[in-house]
Design an enzyme around this catalytic site. Structure first.
Site, short mmCIF file in Angstrom:
data_model
loop_
_atom_site.label_atom_id
_atom_site.label_comp_id
_atom_site.label_asym_id
_atom_site.label_seq_id
_atom_site.Cartn_x
_atom_site.Cartn_y
_atom_site.Cartn_z
N CYS A 33 0.81 -1.23 0.00
CA CYS A 33 0.00 0.00 0.00
C CYS A 33 0.83 1.27 0.00
O CYS A 33 0.30 2.36 -0.18
CB CYS A 33 -0.91 0.02 1.21
SG CYS A 33 0.02 0.02 2.75
N CYS A 102 -1.02 -5.37 6.61
CA CYS A 102 -0.75 -4.20 7.46
C CYS A 102 0.07 -4.59 8.68
O CYS A 102 0.81 -3.77 9.22
CB CYS A 102 -2.05 -3.55 7.90
SG CYS A 102 -3.20 -3.25 6.55
FE1 FES Z 1 -1.28 0.32 4.40
FE2 FES Z 1 -2.73 -0.95 6.14
S1 FES Z 1 -3.34 -0.26 4.18
S2 FES Z 1 -0.64 -0.46 6.29
#
Ligand code: FES
Length: 135
Positions: A33, A102
């Site tokens: 992400c 995450c």
């Molecule tokens: Fe990036 Fe959770 S979406 S750390």
């Protein structure tokens, strides 16, 4: 979707910030992400006596980092290095499958900070003079 524990740590994250005069710093980015996590640690007698985090990450990253600091403060370096992202997620009573990535940030940043500490420590312990200078 999220467990009560995740929500509780997200709303009241523990140990946010930067350890003063930190012995080690770890910073990692999440390739999935692009979020970023930083952990700083204080070590005494081979134990983590303080751990703090800062993140540009989502709620799951905040919750996993918060519980990671609680899990490892007071633990030995060896025990902290053995902490896995799965154990972190389990301590939060699980994360949704699409949020498991995450939990990598917290454990990775912690391990990175410990490696930073170890390299500094070993560098300091190296006697001056004929040391191996290559990394
Ligand atoms: Fe990036 Fe959770 S979406 S750390």
């Amino acid at each position: 979707m999220y467990s009560d524990k995740v929500m509780e740590h997200f709303r009241n994250p523990r140990n946010v910030g930067v350890v003063e005069n930190a012995d080690g710093t770890g910073k990692v980015g999440n390739p999935v992400c692009g979020d970023i996590m930083e952990m700083t640690i204080k070590v005494e007698d081979d134990r983590l006596v303080d751990v703090k985090f800062r993140t540009f990450g989502c709620g799951s990253a905040i919750a996993t980092s918060s519980i990671t600091t609680e899990l490892v403060i007071g633990k030995t370096i060896e025990e902290a290095l053995a902490l896995t992202n799965r154990a972190v997620a389990q301590a939060l009573d699980g994360l949704p499958p699409n949020k498991m990535h995450c939990s990598n940030l917290a454990a990775d940043a912690l391990h990175d900070a410990i490696k930073d500490y170890l390299s500094k420590r070993d560098g300091l312990e190296e006697p001056a003079g004929e040391g191996e200078s290559s990394q």
